[in-house]
Design a protein around this motif. Structure first.
Motif, PDB file in Angstrom:
ATOM      1  N   MET A  15       0.828  -1.206   0.000  1.00  0.00           N
ATOM      2  CA  MET A  15       0.000   0.000   0.000  1.00  0.00           C
ATOM      3  C   MET A  15       0.862   1.255   0.000  1.00  0.00           C
ATOM      4  SD  MET A  15      -3.369  -0.899   2.330  1.00  0.00           S
ATOM      5  CE  MET A  15      -2.465  -1.363   3.823  1.00  0.00           C
ATOM      6  N   ALA A  16       1.962   1.238   0.767  1.00  0.00           N
ATOM      7  CA  ALA A  16       2.853   2.393   0.778  1.00  0.00           C
ATOM      8  C   ALA A  16       3.515   2.577  -0.588  1.00  0.00           C
ATOM      9  CB  ALA A  16       3.912   2.225   1.869  1.00  0.00           C
ATOM     10  N   CYS A  17       3.953   1.474  -1.195  1.00  0.00           N
ATOM     11  CA  CYS A  17       4.547   1.556  -2.534  1.00  0.00           C
ATOM     12  C   CYS A  17       3.553   2.132  -3.535  1.00  0.00           C
ATOM     13  CB  CYS A  17       5.007   0.175  -2.989  1.00  0.00           C
ATOM     14  SG  CYS A  17       6.541  -0.422  -2.236  1.00  0.00           S
ATOM     15  N   ASP A  18       2.296   1.711  -3.415  1.00  0.00           N
ATOM     16  CA  ASP A  18       1.288   2.194  -4.348  1.00  0.00           C
ATOM     17  C   ASP A  18       1.011   3.685  -4.147  1.00  0.00           C
ATOM     18  OD1 ASP A  18       1.138  -0.356  -5.362  1.00  0.00           O
ATOM     19  OD2 ASP A  18      -0.717  -0.880  -4.317  1.00  0.00           O
ATOM     20  N   LEU A  19       0.988   4.138  -2.902  1.00  0.00           N
ATOM     21  CA  LEU A  19       0.801   5.562  -2.647  1.00  0.00           C
ATOM     22  C   LEU A  19       1.944   6.391  -3.232  1.00  0.00           C
ATOM     23  CD1 LEU A  19      -0.478   5.583   1.058  1.00  0.00           C
ATOM     24  CD2 LEU A  19      -1.719   6.446  -0.935  1.00  0.00           C
ATOM     25  N   LEU A  20       3.140   5.826  -3.227  1.00  0.00           N
ATOM     26  CA  LEU A  20       4.311   6.553  -3.703  1.00  0.00           C
ATOM     27  C   LEU A  20       4.637   6.279  -5.172  1.00  0.00           C
ATOM     28  CD1 LEU A  20       6.370   6.152  -0.455  1.00  0.00           C
ATOM     29  CD2 LEU A  20       5.891   8.345  -1.554  1.00  0.00           C
ATOM     30  N   GLN A  21       3.863   5.419  -5.821  1.00  0.00           N
ATOM     31  CA  GLN A  21       4.139   5.103  -7.216  1.00  0.00           C
ATOM     32  C   GLN A  21       4.067   6.337  -8.122  1.00  0.00           C
ATOM     33  OE1 GLN A  21       5.385   2.329  -8.469  1.00  0.00           O
ATOM     34  NE2 GLN A  21       5.470   3.332 -10.464  1.00  0.00           N
ATOM     35  N   THR A  40       4.950   9.360  -7.410  1.00  0.00           N
ATOM     36  CA  THR A  40       6.228  10.040  -7.189  1.00  0.00           C
ATOM     37  C   THR A  40       7.346   9.300  -7.895  1.00  0.00           C
ATOM     38  OG1 THR A  40       5.472  10.827  -5.027  1.00  0.00           O
ATOM     39  CG2 THR A  40       7.845  10.847  -5.427  1.00  0.00           C
ATOM     40  N   HIS A  41       7.327   7.991  -7.781  1.00  0.00           N
ATOM     41  CA  HIS A  41       8.342   7.156  -8.419  1.00  0.00           C
ATOM     42  C   HIS A  41       8.325   7.356  -9.930  1.00  0.00           C
ATOM     43  CE1 HIS A  41      10.074   3.210  -9.789  1.00  0.00           C
ATOM     44  NE2 HIS A  41      10.909   3.470  -8.805  1.00  0.00           N
ATOM     45  N   ALA A  42       7.127   7.371 -10.510  1.00  0.00           N
ATOM     46  CA  ALA A  42       7.013   7.530 -11.963  1.00  0.00           C
ATOM     47  C   ALA A  42       7.429   8.928 -12.404  1.00  0.00           C
ATOM     48  CB  ALA A  42       5.579   7.242 -12.405  1.00  0.00           C
ATOM     49  N   ALA A  43       6.991   9.952 -11.656  1.00  0.00           N
ATOM     50  CA  ALA A  43       7.302  11.332 -12.032  1.00  0.00           C
ATOM     51  C   ALA A  43       8.792  11.623 -11.957  1.00  0.00           C
ATOM     52  CB  ALA A  43       6.531  12.305 -11.141  1.00  0.00           C
ATOM     53  N   SER A  44       9.488  10.962 -11.027  1.00  0.00           N
ATOM     54  CA  SER A  44      10.932  11.177 -10.863  1.00  0.00           C
ATOM     55  C   SER A  44      11.754  10.195 -11.693  1.00  0.00           C
ATOM     56  CB  SER A  44      11.319  11.041  -9.386  1.00  0.00           C
ATOM     57  OG  SER A  44      11.110   9.711  -8.929  1.00  0.00           O
ATOM     58  N   GLN A  45      11.080   9.399 -12.519  1.00  0.00           N
ATOM     59  CA  GLN A  45      11.733   8.385 -13.356  1.00  0.00           C
ATOM     60  C   GLN A  45      12.554   7.405 -12.513  1.00  0.00           C
ATOM     61  OE1 GLN A  45      13.726  11.003 -16.241  1.00  0.00           O
ATOM     62  NE2 GLN A  45      12.117  10.512 -17.719  1.00  0.00           N
ATOM     63  N   GLY A  49      10.421   8.114  -4.501  1.00  0.00           N
ATOM     64  CA  GLY A  49       9.197   7.348  -4.338  1.00  0.00           C
ATOM     65  C   GLY A  49       9.419   5.914  -3.904  1.00  0.00           C
ATOM     66  N   TRP A  50      10.430   5.673  -3.060  1.00  0.00           N
ATOM     67  CA  TRP A  50      10.805   4.325  -2.647  1.00  0.00           C
ATOM     68  C   TRP A  50      10.327   4.008  -1.233  1.00  0.00           C
ATOM     69  CZ3 TRP A  50      13.239   0.943  -5.970  1.00  0.00           C
ATOM     70  CH2 TRP A  50      13.749   1.506  -7.147  1.00  0.00           C
ATOM     71  N   ARG A  97       6.732  -5.046  -6.047  1.00  0.00           N
ATOM     72  CA  ARG A  97       6.604  -3.646  -6.411  1.00  0.00           C
ATOM     73  C   ARG A  97       7.961  -3.155  -6.888  1.00  0.00           C
ATOM     74  NH1 ARG A  97       2.123  -5.143  -5.739  1.00  0.00           N
ATOM     75  NH2 ARG A  97       0.339  -4.016  -4.825  1.00  0.00           N
ATOM     76  N   ASN A  98       7.964  -2.346  -7.937  1.00  0.00           N
ATOM     77  CA  ASN A  98       9.242  -1.903  -8.501  1.00  0.00           C
ATOM     78  C   ASN A  98       9.854  -0.743  -7.742  1.00  0.00           C
ATOM     79  OD1 ASN A  98       7.509   0.131  -9.284  1.00  0.00           O
ATOM     80  ND2 ASN A  98       8.123   0.131 -11.442  1.00  0.00           N
ATOM     81  N   ASN A  99       9.159  -0.228  -6.708  1.00  0.00           N
ATOM     82  CA  ASN A  99       9.727   0.850  -5.903  1.00  0.00           C
ATOM     83  C   ASN A  99       9.989   0.399  -4.466  1.00  0.00           C
ATOM     84  OD1 ASN A  99       6.888   0.759  -5.651  1.00  0.00           O
ATOM     85  ND2 ASN A  99       6.741   2.905  -5.050  1.00  0.00           N
ATOM     86  N   LEU A 100      10.400  -0.860  -4.333  1.00  0.00           N
ATOM     87  CA  LEU A 100      10.804  -1.405  -3.032  1.00  0.00           C
ATOM     88  C   LEU A 100      12.319  -1.464  -2.937  1.00  0.00           C
ATOM     89  CD1 LEU A 100       9.839  -2.899  -0.355  1.00  0.00           C
ATOM     90  CD2 LEU A 100      10.403  -5.004  -1.603  1.00  0.00           C
TER      91      LEU A 100
END
Length: 362
Positions: A84-90, A92-97, A101-102, A131-134
């Protein structure tokens, strides 16, 4: 009241939350931090999850789920929090390439001295969360640093934790570059890989101040409360030399990311010092500060958002020299002792958490 979104927009530093629980997610607190304060990442550790499971009402149903062991049940529960935390920050992760957002998940402290097991566990935990931002957190022990090299070489993103001194910084930076070179040379996409280096601060001053007070002379007492910030400023200079120098140019040209320093253990322990001692002096670009909720609130309430990290290097180096002159061995004694104590604290919290899970699922 400070607009903390300015820390990243104007100063180039990311603010991450040093906390994670289902309460933060279900009650919308993390979402508000992201939207209103610009929080762009989350760190966790065994102590944080032990507190969360003990205090939050949102784990009761999960505690009744079947599992082979208390540790596997713990993983089932926190997997949901992490996802859920990764999804909330996804976004941010996408916008920062992928630069921000980790969310960090720490491996079991039981593996801190086992390189091979650390690598296997990192791959397993990444597979659990999917999740790709873990970021997988591994300690800066010799085994952990060797595992870092292997994991980066396999394209697995890592948060190196429990760093307390400049020798840790140098060794971690070197291992990251070696791993990244192996990944790139093997055809891997460097943009898929992220690593941060977590340098713990307040605990440094706590131990060093005790030693200075035992020495007791005027010169020693003047150095109280100055060691950690001096170490951090010198670490940032090493970062700049390492990742903006010729040695990293090939990997940078290929798209490799520098390994940002992350300021950890940033709540002030001594009430005689500024409550933002490990925040305000260390604001600067290409860094991360991970803050507990209370410290985040203090920064919002009365923080001065001014880039100071690149200033005062000469003074920091003098402080380090003065500490050495008083017999304070930061790399040879302080950092190893603090790492050992940190591992012991995380191990105790991890075992206490498993004991609680076992009792409450019975």
């Amino acid at each position: 009241m400070a607009d903390l979104r300015e820390v990243h927009a104007r100063l180039g530093q990311s603010l991450w939350l040093d906390n994670l629980s289902r309460t933060l997610i279900h009650d919308g607190i993390l979402a508000r931090y992201i939207a209103e304060d610009g929080v762009s990442g989350v760190t966790s550790n065994p102590s944080i999850f032990q507190k969360a499971i003990h205090e939050s009402p949102y784990y009761q149903e999960d505690l009744a789920c079947p599992a082979d062991s208390a540790e596997r049940l713990y993983e089932q529960m926190v997997k949901v929090d992490l996802q859920m935390a990764c999804d909330l920050l996804q976004p941010t992760h996408a916008a920062s390439q992928g630069d921000d957002g980790w969310v960090s998940w720490e491996e079991s402290p039981r593996l801190a001295m086992d390189e091979a097991a650390t690598v296997v566990e990192a791959e397993r935990l990444r597979g659990i969360v999917q999740r790709n931002n873990l970021l997988i957190k591994v300690p800066a022990t010799p085994a952990g640093i060797a595992a870092l090299r292997t994991l980066i070489g396999r394209g697995i993103s890592v948060n190196v934790t429990l760093m307390f001194g400049l020798q840790h910084v140098r060794e971690v930076f070197a291992a990251y570059q070696e791993g990244l070179a192996a990944w790139v040379d093997g055809g891997g996409d460097p943009k898929r890989v992220k690593a941060v280096a977590s340098l713990f601060l307040s605990r440094v001053d706590t131990l060093v101040d005790q030693q200075l007070e035992k020495i007791g002379n005027e010169a020693a007492l003047r150095l109280r409360g100055k060691a950690a910030v001096a170490v951090a400023k010198k670490a940032y200079a090493i970062y700049q030399e390492t990742f903006h120098g010729q040695g990293f140019s090939r990997l940078k040209a290929a798209g490799g990311r520098p390994q940002y320093l992350l300021w950890a253990s940033t709540s002030t322990k001594d009430p005689a010092y500024s409550d933002l001692l490990y925040v305000e002096p260390l604001m600067g670009p290409e860094t991360i500060n991970t803050l507990p909720d209370a410290t985040l609130g203090k920064l919002r309430d009365h923080g001065h958002l001014v880039a100071q990290l690149g200033e005062g290097l000469d003074a920091a180096e003098k402080t380090l020299a003065d500490l050495a002159a008083e017999g304070i061995d930061l790399n040879g004694q302080v950092a190893p002792q603090l790492q050992e104590e940190g591992l012991a604290a995380f191990s105790a919290a991890f075992e206490a958490m498993l004991d609680e899970v076992e009792k409450r699922r019975a």
